[in-house]
Design a protein around this motif. Structure first.
Motif, mmCIF file in Angstrom:
data_model
loop_
_atom_site.group_PDB
_atom_site.id
_atom_site.type_symbol
_atom_site.label_atom_id
_atom_site.label_comp_id
_atom_site.label_asym_id
_atom_site.label_seq_id
_atom_site.Cartn_x
_atom_site.Cartn_y
_atom_site.Cartn_z
ATOM 1 N N LEU A 184 0.845 -1.190 0.000
ATOM 2 C CA LEU A 184 0.000 0.000 0.000
ATOM 3 C C LEU A 184 0.881 1.241 0.000
ATOM 4 C CD1 LEU A 184 -2.621 -1.082 2.707
ATOM 5 C CD2 LEU A 184 -2.593 -1.604 0.251
ATOM 6 N N SER A 185 0.606 2.178 -0.899
ATOM 7 C CA SER A 185 1.366 3.432 -0.939
ATOM 8 C C SER A 185 0.885 4.333 0.188
ATOM 9 C CB SER A 185 1.179 4.129 -2.287
ATOM 10 O OG SER A 185 1.763 3.373 -3.320
ATOM 11 N N SER A 186 1.745 4.525 1.160
ATOM 12 C CA SER A 186 1.410 5.326 2.342
ATOM 13 C C SER A 186 2.691 5.707 3.051
ATOM 14 C CB SER A 186 0.518 4.518 3.295
ATOM 15 O OG SER A 186 0.357 5.183 4.535
ATOM 16 N N GLU B 160 2.948 5.870 6.180
ATOM 17 C CA GLU B 160 2.951 5.208 7.484
ATOM 18 C C GLU B 160 4.076 4.180 7.580
ATOM 19 O OE1 GLU B 160 -0.697 3.785 9.321
ATOM 20 O OE2 GLU B 160 -1.800 4.716 7.669
ATOM 21 N N ASN C 284 4.331 1.039 8.708
ATOM 22 C CA ASN C 284 3.401 0.013 9.159
ATOM 23 C C ASN C 284 3.431 -1.210 8.246
ATOM 24 O OD1 ASN C 284 1.487 -1.164 10.771
ATOM 25 N ND2 ASN C 284 -0.168 0.247 10.266
ATOM 26 N N TYR D 277 3.393 -1.293 3.965
ATOM 27 C CA TYR D 277 3.233 0.106 3.601
ATOM 28 C C TYR D 277 4.551 0.610 3.009
ATOM 29 C CZ TYR D 277 -1.174 0.216 6.213
ATOM 30 O OH TYR D 277 -2.455 -0.026 6.657
#
Length: 274
Positions: free
Chosen positions: A106-108, A110, A112, A124
């Motif tokens: 996931l592109s973020s 964070e 995480n 992430y």
């Protein structure tokens, strides 16, 4: 009559709880020796089904934002590491070989990563990019998160919530249908995204994680360097989602001790791959 009816409800619930409650050993001990029994009041199947639905919702939301698997090279890298780690899970529990594993990035921003029940993994991009993680360090994160799923820590925490009356409705949790099923999905989301794990759960995941990494041919000592990087990004303390982890010094020592314990497994794995 109303008093009698009301009096029967707690008794009925107590009977349901007594029947539903079971003591299980979710994993074999492995080289690190995780032997603790766990009290469960929700079935593995129910938690896995709720986790799968919750995972698909997360992916759908990320897809809408164009934040799912955007960097093909990064996704390939993470999945390559997972492909080496996942076969090692059978040391702790043979049935993990039949799990429907999924690995997505996931592109973020964070810092995480997580693994839901049944092998639903999310990494992430911020964790990899901001900390400039090596493959060994990615394996350390992934091994840790996979260990949570192997030990069914989410199921254990949801069971505790049921037992204390603070979480999902008992009947809904046990039947896994209707509003209870929705509540169970909500609890899966809560323990995955909001609530930090207990120190006991984190210690178990740390120890199992270094063994998984070592057996896959990744340097288990990378767990220590990873933790140092995490602490450096948070002014010497772990991020909020890790707020109940063991103290920095205690965790470093425990990781170092258990990394040393599984070094022979790492050397064997390296030799077999060379």
């Amino acid at each position: 009559m109303r008093r009698i009816g009301k009096a029967l409800v707690p008794g009925a619930l107590a009977l349901i709880l007594a029947v539903a409650c079971q003591t299980v050993q979710t994993t074999h001990g492995g080289a690190v020796g995780i032997e603790r029994s766990q009290m469960m009041m929700v079935s593995s199947q129910e938690v896995e089904q709720a986790s799968s639905k919750q995972y698909q919702e997360v992916l759908a939301e990320a897809r809408k934002k164009n934040a799912l698997n955007r960097d093909a090279a990064q996704v390939q890298r993470v999945r390559r590491i997972a492909d080496r780690l996942i076969p090692q899970t059978t040391v702790f529990r043979p049935d993990a070989a039949s799990w429907k594993w999924e690995v997505n990035v996931l592109s973020s921003d964070e810092l995480n990563a997580w693994c839901m029940a049944g092998g639903k993994i999310a990494f992430y991009s911020g964790l990899i990019d901001k900390l400039k993680l090596s493959d060994d360090e990615i394996a350390a994160v992934m091994g840790h998160e996979i260990a949570h799923a192997l030990r069914e820590h989410a199921r254990e925490r949801i069971s505790k919530s049921v037992a204390t009356g603070l979480g999902i409705s008992v009947a809904g949790a046990l039947l896994g249908v209707g509003q209870g099923g929705q509540d169970l999905m909500g609890q899966v989301a809560k323990v995955t995204f909001e609530l930090p794990n207990s120190r006991l759960h984190e210690t178990e995941a740390d120890r199992m994680g270094v063994e998984l990494a070592a057996r896959a041919g990744y340097d288990p000592r990378a767990a220590v360097t990873l933790w140092n990087k995490m602490a450096s990004q948070s002014s010497g303390a772990p991020p909020q989602w890790l707020s109940t982890h063991p103290s920095h010094a205690d965790r470093q020592k425990d990781l170092s001790d258990y990394a040393a314990r599984v070094m022979p497994l790492y050397e064997q794995a390296r030799a077999s791959r060379s």
